[in-house]
Write an enzyme that holds these catalytic residues in place. Structure first.
Site, PDB file in Angstrom:
ATOM      1  N   SER A 144      37.180  21.664  21.348  1.00  0.00           N
ATOM      2  CA  SER A 144      38.079  22.775  21.656  1.00  0.00           C
ATOM      3  C   SER A 144      39.305  22.205  22.353  1.00  0.00           C
ATOM      4  O   SER A 144      39.275  21.937  23.546  1.00  0.00           O
ATOM      5  CB  SER A 144      37.375  23.774  22.577  1.00  0.00           C
ATOM      6  OG  SER A 144      36.303  24.354  21.881  1.00  0.00           O
ATOM      7  N   LEU A 145      40.364  22.030  21.599  1.00  0.00           N
ATOM      8  CA  LEU A 145      41.565  21.401  22.159  1.00  0.00           C
ATOM      9  C   LEU A 145      42.518  22.475  22.693  1.00  0.00           C
ATOM     10  O   LEU A 145      42.846  22.498  23.867  1.00  0.00           O
ATOM     11  CB  LEU A 145      42.245  20.534  21.098  1.00  0.00           C
ATOM     12  CG  LEU A 145      43.308  19.585  21.622  1.00  0.00           C
ATOM     13  CD1 LEU A 145      42.705  18.512  22.513  1.00  0.00           C
ATOM     14  CD2 LEU A 145      44.071  18.921  20.464  1.00  0.00           C
ATOM     15  N   HIS A 146      42.979  23.334  21.818  1.00  0.00           N
ATOM     16  CA  HIS A 146      43.738  24.534  22.184  1.00  0.00           C
ATOM     17  C   HIS A 146      45.086  24.313  22.845  1.00  0.00           C
ATOM     18  O   HIS A 146      45.745  25.270  23.258  1.00  0.00           O
ATOM     19  CB  HIS A 146      42.922  25.486  23.077  1.00  0.00           C
ATOM     20  CG  HIS A 146      41.586  25.864  22.517  1.00  0.00           C
ATOM     21  ND1 HIS A 146      41.364  26.083  21.176  1.00  0.00           N
ATOM     22  CD2 HIS A 146      40.380  26.056  23.128  1.00  0.00           C
ATOM     23  CE1 HIS A 146      40.091  26.399  20.997  1.00  0.00           C
ATOM     24  NE2 HIS A 146      39.481  26.387  22.146  1.00  0.00           N
ATOM     25  N   GLU A 168      23.747  36.142  23.144  1.00  0.00           N
ATOM     26  CA  GLU A 168      24.230  36.585  21.828  1.00  0.00           C
ATOM     27  C   GLU A 168      24.063  35.493  20.785  1.00  0.00           C
ATOM     28  O   GLU A 168      24.213  34.322  21.084  1.00  0.00           O
ATOM     29  CB  GLU A 168      25.741  36.821  21.899  1.00  0.00           C
ATOM     30  CG  GLU A 168      26.160  38.087  22.549  1.00  0.00           C
ATOM     31  CD  GLU A 168      27.686  38.178  22.589  1.00  0.00           C
ATOM     32  OE1 GLU A 168      28.173  38.837  23.502  1.00  0.00           O
ATOM     33  OE2 GLU A 168      28.371  37.582  21.731  1.00  0.00           O
ATOM     34  N   GLY A 224      28.397  29.150  26.454  1.00  0.00           N
ATOM     35  CA  GLY A 224      27.877  27.933  27.081  1.00  0.00           C
ATOM     36  C   GLY A 224      28.577  26.689  26.604  1.00  0.00           C
ATOM     37  O   GLY A 224      29.250  26.688  25.574  1.00  0.00           O
ATOM     38  N   CYS A 228      25.778  31.185  14.771  1.00  0.00           N
ATOM     39  CA  CYS A 228      26.422  30.695  15.986  1.00  0.00           C
ATOM     40  C   CYS A 228      25.451  30.926  17.144  1.00  0.00           C
ATOM     41  O   CYS A 228      25.061  32.052  17.434  1.00  0.00           O
ATOM     42  CB  CYS A 228      27.724  31.461  16.188  1.00  0.00           C
ATOM     43  SG  CYS A 228      28.597  30.987  17.678  1.00  0.00           S
ATOM     44  N   CYS A 272      37.260  28.634  30.876  1.00  0.00           N
ATOM     45  CA  CYS A 272      38.449  28.694  30.017  1.00  0.00           C
ATOM     46  C   CYS A 272      39.084  30.079  30.162  1.00  0.00           C
ATOM     47  O   CYS A 272      38.392  31.095  30.123  1.00  0.00           O
ATOM     48  CB  CYS A 272      38.076  28.412  28.565  1.00  0.00           C
ATOM     49  SG  CYS A 272      37.398  26.770  28.338  1.00  0.00           S
ATOM     50  N   CYS A 308      33.177  35.563  21.214  1.00  0.00           N
ATOM     51  CA  CYS A 308      31.952  35.052  21.808  1.00  0.00           C
ATOM     52  C   CYS A 308      31.792  35.644  23.200  1.00  0.00           C
ATOM     53  O   CYS A 308      32.697  35.588  24.007  1.00  0.00           O
ATOM     54  CB  CYS A 308      32.030  33.535  22.022  1.00  0.00           C
ATOM     55  SG  CYS A 308      32.577  32.654  20.609  1.00  0.00           S
ATOM     56  N   CYS A 341      28.535  30.607  31.487  1.00  0.00           N
ATOM     57  CA  CYS A 341      29.229  29.323  31.304  1.00  0.00           C
ATOM     58  C   CYS A 341      30.108  29.061  32.518  1.00  0.00           C
ATOM     59  O   CYS A 341      30.709  29.980  33.063  1.00  0.00           O
ATOM     60  CB  CYS A 341      30.094  29.386  30.044  1.00  0.00           C
ATOM     61  SG  CYS A 341      30.944  27.833  29.664  1.00  0.00           S
ATOM     62  N   SER A 352      30.118  22.163  19.297  1.00  0.00           N
ATOM     63  CA  SER A 352      31.496  22.333  19.763  1.00  0.00           C
ATOM     64  C   SER A 352      31.542  22.149  21.277  1.00  0.00           C
ATOM     65  O   SER A 352      30.769  22.766  22.007  1.00  0.00           O
ATOM     66  CB  SER A 352      31.967  23.739  19.386  1.00  0.00           C
ATOM     67  OG  SER A 352      33.249  23.983  19.904  1.00  0.00           O
ATOM     68  N   CYS A 394      38.582  32.988  27.443  1.00  0.00           N
ATOM     69  CA  CYS A 394      37.254  33.170  26.847  1.00  0.00           C
ATOM     70  C   CYS A 394      36.447  34.234  27.577  1.00  0.00           C
ATOM     71  O   CYS A 394      36.446  34.289  28.807  1.00  0.00           O
ATOM     72  CB  CYS A 394      36.518  31.834  26.890  1.00  0.00           C
ATOM     73  SG  CYS A 394      34.847  31.919  26.262  1.00  0.00           S
TER      74      CYS A 394
HETATM   75  N1  SAH Z   1      31.899  25.426  25.209  1.00  0.00           N
HETATM   76  C1  SAH Z   1      32.022  25.051  23.848  1.00  0.00           C
HETATM   77  C2  SAH Z   1      31.374  25.994  22.860  1.00  0.00           C
HETATM   78  C3  SAH Z   1      31.522  27.476  23.102  1.00  0.00           C
HETATM   79  S1  SAH Z   1      33.104  28.173  22.782  1.00  0.00           S
HETATM   80  C4  SAH Z   1      33.477  24.820  23.501  1.00  0.00           C
HETATM   81  O1  SAH Z   1      34.325  24.980  24.374  1.00  0.00           O
HETATM   82  O2  SAH Z   1      33.778  24.415  22.386  1.00  0.00           O
HETATM   83  C5  SAH Z   1      33.276  28.103  21.033  1.00  0.00           C
HETATM   84  C6  SAH Z   1      34.704  28.173  20.546  1.00  0.00           C
HETATM   85  O3  SAH Z   1      35.213  29.513  20.628  1.00  0.00           O
HETATM   86  C7  SAH Z   1      35.644  27.328  21.358  1.00  0.00           C
HETATM   87  O4  SAH Z   1      36.560  26.658  20.546  1.00  0.00           O
HETATM   88  C8  SAH Z   1      36.318  28.364  22.211  1.00  0.00           C
HETATM   89  O5  SAH Z   1      37.481  27.860  22.747  1.00  0.00           O
HETATM   90  C9  SAH Z   1      36.480  29.498  21.225  1.00  0.00           C
HETATM   91  N2  SAH Z   1      36.771  30.798  21.825  1.00  0.00           N
HETATM   92  C10 SAH Z   1      36.419  31.258  23.033  1.00  0.00           C
HETATM   93  N3  SAH Z   1      36.907  32.497  23.243  1.00  0.00           N
HETATM   94  C11 SAH Z   1      37.577  32.835  22.137  1.00  0.00           C
HETATM   95  C12 SAH Z   1      38.301  33.997  21.743  1.00  0.00           C
HETATM   96  N4  SAH Z   1      38.410  35.043  22.551  1.00  0.00           N
HETATM   97  N5  SAH Z   1      38.876  34.008  20.511  1.00  0.00           N
HETATM   98  C13 SAH Z   1      38.728  32.947  19.682  1.00  0.00           C
HETATM   99  N6  SAH Z   1      38.058  31.832  19.995  1.00  0.00           N
HETATM  100  C14 SAH Z   1      37.486  31.767  21.209  1.00  0.00           C
END
Ligand code: SAH
Length: 350
Positions: free
Chosen positions: A212-214, A90, A157, A103, A114, A331, A110, A189, A117
Site C-alpha cells: 500500500s503505497l498511496h 468482515e 489489519g 478478502c 492510515c 474495508c 488495526c 497486502s 481507512c
Molecule cells: N494493512 C494492509 C492490508 C489491509 S488494507 C495494507 O495496508 O495493505 C487493504 C488495502 O485497502 C490497502 O491498500 C488500503 O490502503 C486500502 N484501503 C483502505 N481503506 C480504503 C478505502 N476507504 N478505499 C479504498 N481502499 C482502501
C-alpha cells in the site's frame, strides 16, 4: 478449547502424536475438513467413535457465526462474522471472471492508523489466529456452496503485524492435500513493514505481494500513513528491491487516488521516478469514501490523466474495478458501524 483450523497438516500430526494417536489419523481429519468439507467430528466415519468423542472434547470445529450478510448487485458478498470471544470481523467475497476471491481479515482492529481507512477507526484488540483466518474461507465456501479460488489478505489489519499466524494460514490453505489454493492465487497486502518484507522474501512460497503505497513522496505519505515515519519511502524501496531480487516476483503497488491530495500530474511523475528500476506495477484504486475522514474520490478526468501520465513514462498500470459499491464497500466500514453502534467508547477520535 483449541481450534482445529489452527494447524497445518504437519502440525496436526504432532498434535495427534501428543494425544497418543496415529499419524495417519491426523491426515484423515485434515482430509475430512479440507477435502470433504465436513465440519463436525461425529460425521468422520472412518474414525472410531471414541476418537471422534475425544476430538470433539479437545478441539472446536465450528464454522464462524454469520451475524450479517450483504449481497451487492454485482454479486459481491460482504460478511460480518462473530468470533468465539464475541469479536466482529468482515470478509468480502468478490466474483471475478477468473474466479472467486475472498478478502480476509487478519486482525481484530488495526493500529496502523492510515488516515483514509475505516479499519483504523477501531484500534487493534488482538491478532487473529491462523484458524480464525482459515475459518473465514471455510465458512464462505460452506455458505455459498462454491470453492474460493483466490484469497487476498487485505481485510482489516496489518498482516505483517501478525506475521507468524498469517504465514501459517497461507500454508494451511495452500496445502495440496487440503484446499490447495495455489500460491499464485494468494496475495498479501502490507502498509510496508520492511523487516517483514525482507523476512517474507525467504518464506519460499510464490505468493503475490502488494504494497500500500498511496503516495509519491514522503511528505504526502507521512500525512496519510503514520508507518512512513518509521520506514521512509527510500527504505521501503530498498526492501522491495531486496524482495524482488530474492524471489524474482513482481510487486503490486496499490495507490488510492484521493482528490487534490495525491492525484495530480506532478505526483504521477514523482511516482514514476520512484518506481523506475523496480519490477513493480501500479494498481490504481478508487477511494471508498469514509465519512469520518473527509477524503474524496478523484474525478474521472484526473484518474485518466494520472494513468496516462504513468503510461507515458512507461510504468505499468492497472485500475481496480469497484466492487460492492452499494454495500458499505470500504474495508472495515460494516464492522466499524456495528461496533460503533454497540460500543461508542471504542471509537478512536482523531
Ligand atoms: N494493512 C494492509 C492490508 C489491509 S488494507 C495494507 O495496508 O495493505 C487493504 C488495502 O485497502 C490497502 O491498500 C488500503 O490502503 C486500502 N484501503 C483502505 N481503506 C480504503 C478505502 N476507504 N478505499 C479504498 N481502499 C482502501
Amino acid at each position: 478449547m483449541k481450534l482445529i483450523y489452527d494447524y497445518t497438516q504437519e502440525q496436526l500430526i504432532d498434535e495427534f502424536l501428543a494425544l497418543g494417536e496415529k499419524k495417519f489419523r491426523a491426515t484423515q481429519v485434515f482430509e475430512w475438513i479440507y477435502r470433504k468439507h465436513v465440519n463436525q467430528f461425529s460425521s468422520m466415519n472412518n474414525l472410531s467413535l471414541d476418537l471422534r468423542e475425544k476430538l470433539s472434547q479437545t478441539y472446536s470445529i465450528d464454522l464462524l457465526k454469520i451475524k450479517e450478510k450483504q449481497v451487492s448487485q454485482d454479486g459481491t458478498i460482504k460478511y460480518l462474522f462473530e468470533l468465539k470471544d464475541g469479536g466482529l470481523i468482515e470478509s468480502v467475497l468478490m466474483i471475478h471472471d477468473y474466479g472467486r476471491s475472498l478478502c480476509v481479515t487478519s486482525q481484530l482492529g488495526c493500529n496502523m492508523g492510515c488516515r483514509f481507512c475505516a479499519s483504523g477507526l477501531l484500534k487493534k484488540q488482538r491478532n487473529l489466529t491462523s484458524g480464525e483466518m482459515v475459518n473465514q474461507v471455510l465458512t464462505v465456501m460452506h455458505d455459498t456452496n462454491e470453492k474460493v479460488t483466490h484469497v487476498v489478505v487485505m481485510g482489516t489489519g496489518e498482516p505483517f503485524d501478525n506475521y507468524d499466524h498469517v504465514m501459517n494460514f497461507i500454508h494451511i490453505i495452500n496445502h495440496p492435500k487440503g484446499l490447495a489454493i495455489g500460491a499464485r492465487h494468494l496475495t498479501i497486502s502490507t502498509c510496508g513493514i520492511i523487516d517483514k518484507i525482507e523476512m517474507y522474501a525467504h518464506e519460499g512460497i510464490q505468493t503475490n505481494l502488494a504494497i500500500s503505497l498511496h503516495a509519491p513522496n514522503d511528505e504526502i505519505r507521512n500525512q496519510l500513513m503514520p508507518i512512513n515515519k518509521v520506514y521512509s519511502m527510500d527504505r521501503l524501496r530498498e526492501a522491495m528491491k531486496y524482495y524482488i531480487e530474492k524471489t524474482n516476483r513482481r510487486i503490486t503497488l496499490e495507490y488510492i487516488l484521493l482528490k487534490g491530495v495525491n492525484d495530480q500530474l506532478i505526483h504521477a511523475r514523482q511516482l514514476a521516478h520512484y518506481i523506475k528500476g523496480l519490477n513493480a506495477y501500479v494498481n490504481l484504486i478508487p477511494y471508498n469514501a469514509v465519512n469520518e475522514h473527509g477524503y474524496q474520490q478523484s474525478s474521472l478526468k484526473d484518474v485518466e490523466s494520472f494513468k496516462n501520465e504513468l503510461l507515458r513514462l512507461k510504468i505499468n498500470v492497472t485500475q481496480r474495478k469497484e466492487h460492492g459499491r452499494d454495500i458499505d464497500g470500504a474495508c472495515g466500514q460494516l464492522r466499524a458501524k456495528k461496533v460503533g453502534e454497540s460500543d461508542n467508547a471504542n471509537y478512536r477520535k482523531n
